[in-house]
Structure formats: C-alpha cells, structure tokens
Design a protein around this motif. Sequence first.
Motif, PDB file in Angstrom:
ATOM      1  N   ARG A 160      -5.160   5.773  -8.123  1.00  0.00           N
ATOM      2  CA  ARG A 160      -5.969   6.981  -7.995  1.00  0.00           C
ATOM      3  C   ARG A 160      -6.493   7.390  -9.375  1.00  0.00           C
ATOM      4  NH1 ARG A 160      -2.933  11.420  -5.845  1.00  0.00           N
ATOM      5  NH2 ARG A 160      -4.942  12.228  -5.205  1.00  0.00           N
ATOM      6  N   PRO A 161      -7.802   7.232  -9.608  1.00  0.00           N
ATOM      7  CA  PRO A 161      -8.370   7.509 -10.936  1.00  0.00           C
ATOM      8  C   PRO A 161      -8.076   8.915 -11.467  1.00  0.00           C
ATOM      9  CG  PRO A 161      -9.982   6.404  -9.564  1.00  0.00           C
ATOM     10  CD  PRO A 161      -8.815   6.730  -8.677  1.00  0.00           C
ATOM     11  N   GLU A 162      -8.129   9.930 -10.590  1.00  0.00           N
ATOM     12  CA  GLU A 162      -7.880  11.298 -11.074  1.00  0.00           C
ATOM     13  C   GLU A 162      -6.433  11.469 -11.533  1.00  0.00           C
ATOM     14  OE1 GLU A 162      -7.000  11.226  -6.713  1.00  0.00           O
ATOM     15  OE2 GLU A 162      -8.643  10.461  -7.920  1.00  0.00           O
ATOM     16  N   ALA A 163      -5.498  10.830 -10.854  1.00  0.00           N
ATOM     17  CA  ALA A 163      -4.091  10.891 -11.259  1.00  0.00           C
ATOM     18  C   ALA A 163      -3.883  10.104 -12.554  1.00  0.00           C
ATOM     19  CB  ALA A 163      -3.184  10.356 -10.158  1.00  0.00           C
ATOM     20  N   LEU A 164      -4.544   8.953 -12.677  1.00  0.00           N
ATOM     21  CA  LEU A 164      -4.432   8.163 -13.908  1.00  0.00           C
ATOM     22  C   LEU A 164      -4.978   8.954 -15.099  1.00  0.00           C
ATOM     23  CD1 LEU A 164      -5.437   4.608 -12.642  1.00  0.00           C
ATOM     24  CD2 LEU A 164      -3.135   5.511 -13.047  1.00  0.00           C
ATOM     25  N   ASP A 165      -6.063   9.711 -14.894  1.00  0.00           N
ATOM     26  CA  ASP A 165      -6.603  10.543 -15.967  1.00  0.00           C
ATOM     27  C   ASP A 165      -5.573  11.576 -16.428  1.00  0.00           C
ATOM     28  OD1 ASP A 165      -9.029   9.202 -15.931  1.00  0.00           O
ATOM     29  OD2 ASP A 165     -10.059  10.731 -14.742  1.00  0.00           O
ATOM     30  N   ARG A 195      -2.509   4.288  -0.635  1.00  0.00           N
ATOM     31  CA  ARG A 195      -3.419   3.561   0.268  1.00  0.00           C
ATOM     32  C   ARG A 195      -3.976   2.291  -0.366  1.00  0.00           C
ATOM     33  NH1 ARG A 195      -6.046   9.048   1.640  1.00  0.00           N
ATOM     34  NH2 ARG A 195      -4.637   9.794   3.251  1.00  0.00           N
ATOM     35  N   GLY A 196      -3.103   1.568  -1.071  1.00  0.00           N
ATOM     36  CA  GLY A 196      -3.482   0.269  -1.615  1.00  0.00           C
ATOM     37  C   GLY A 196      -4.256   0.304  -2.912  1.00  0.00           C
ATOM     38  N   GLY A 197      -4.339   1.472  -3.579  1.00  0.00           N
ATOM     39  CA  GLY A 197      -5.091   1.510  -4.827  1.00  0.00           C
ATOM     40  C   GLY A 197      -4.626   2.607  -5.768  1.00  0.00           C
ATOM     41  N   GLY A 227       0.792  -1.222   0.000  1.00  0.00           N
ATOM     42  CA  GLY A 227       0.000   0.000   0.000  1.00  0.00           C
ATOM     43  C   GLY A 227       0.824   1.273   0.000  1.00  0.00           C
ATOM     44  N   GLY A 228       2.051   1.221  -0.510  1.00  0.00           N
ATOM     45  CA  GLY A 228       2.917   2.394  -0.553  1.00  0.00           C
ATOM     46  C   GLY A 228       2.425   3.451  -1.521  1.00  0.00           C
ATOM     47  N   ARG A 229       2.958   4.626  -1.370  1.00  0.00           N
ATOM     48  CA  ARG A 229       2.640   5.776  -2.227  1.00  0.00           C
ATOM     49  C   ARG A 229       3.590   5.770  -3.418  1.00  0.00           C
ATOM     50  NH1 ARG A 229       0.638  11.163  -1.706  1.00  0.00           N
ATOM     51  NH2 ARG A 229       2.102  12.621  -2.631  1.00  0.00           N
ATOM     52  N   ARG A 230       3.057   5.902  -4.622  1.00  0.00           N
ATOM     53  CA  ARG A 230       3.878   5.905  -5.830  1.00  0.00           C
ATOM     54  C   ARG A 230       3.623   7.173  -6.628  1.00  0.00           C
ATOM     55  NH1 ARG A 230       1.952   0.084  -7.407  1.00  0.00           N
ATOM     56  NH2 ARG A 230       2.492  -0.892  -5.448  1.00  0.00           N
TER      57      ARG A 230
END
Length: 183
Positions: free
Chosen positions: A63-68, A59-61, A36-39
Amino acid sequence: MILPCNRREFFKFSASFIVSTMVPLPALAAISQKAGGRRQLSFFNTHTHESLEACYYERGGYRPEALDCINTILRDHRTGEIQPIDCRLLDVLYALKTRIRPRTPFHIISGYRSPTTNEMLRKKTGGVARSSYHIMGKAIDIRLPGYHARRLRKQCIALKSGGVGYYPKSDFVHIDTGPVRTW
C-alpha cells in the motif's frame, strides 16, 4: 480444517504439510506473500517520539500510502531526509512480529540514514560501515521494551533473512536485508 476425503488427496495433503515444515522461513515468507494476507506493523521513533501503526500490505500488494508513512517515521531524524525503505525489510519485521508477538511497537533507534549522517556517525563512533545498509533504506536498528535484546537477536538470526547485529551496551538489534551474517 477440512481433511482430504480420499487416499490420493490425503497423500498430497500429507506431502505438502511435511514439505512446508522443512522449508526455511524466507521461503515461507515468499509463499505467504502470494497468499495476499494483511500485514501490519507498529513503530515508535525513540528520537522524534512519533508513533505509527500501518497496514503496509493488503490484497496481494504493498500500500503506497502506508509505505509513505513508514518511510517518514523511519527518516533520518538528524536531517529530515526521507528515502524509500526496502519492502523486504518490512517483511522481515513482519515475520519477526509473527514469531514473537510483541506487546509494544518496534522502537526505532535508526532507520534510513543519509550519507552525511552516516559519515558523521562513522567519525564519531565505531562500528558504522562506510557503505551502511541504512543509507540504502535496507536496515533498521530496533528494540522491544520488555523483550531482552539478546532474545530478540536470536529470533532475528532464526529468520535467516539478512544481517543481524547485536549491540548490548546500547540495547538494540540491527537487522538488514543484505547477505545472511551476524556480529
């Protein structure tokens, strides 16, 4: 670091440490994903002159807004088409970043490529595959200013995470999430 306090814990700790040093990088990347590290990644698009610094995983997932935002900066700069970029490709870039600790953002030569752009490049230049991983959002061509492309290629190959191509005349390295191979 807190060391184990009894013999059994010591042996378990030692065994896990030894095994972790023998696991190939892709497996370690999978393990770190569960942690769950920050990338975070930084990009500079050499064609549009856009910059981006984005935390794409936290936090283990993902981030859709960053992927956009990443999908946008890695768009086909010729047509403006945007397609999702394979998260595994981002993880490979992150693993590369943690290995070499660059002082500059990844300079993007090519990210996503529309089929139209890919076909145009195939006719115009050599070395463009008909079914390029760029069309699927699974490839990126990069350089790092101040970091020789030959050294960058070696670091990418060491990751054993997909295809790695080296283009010395154009001073960039291709990375994709296909089978492990080099050219």
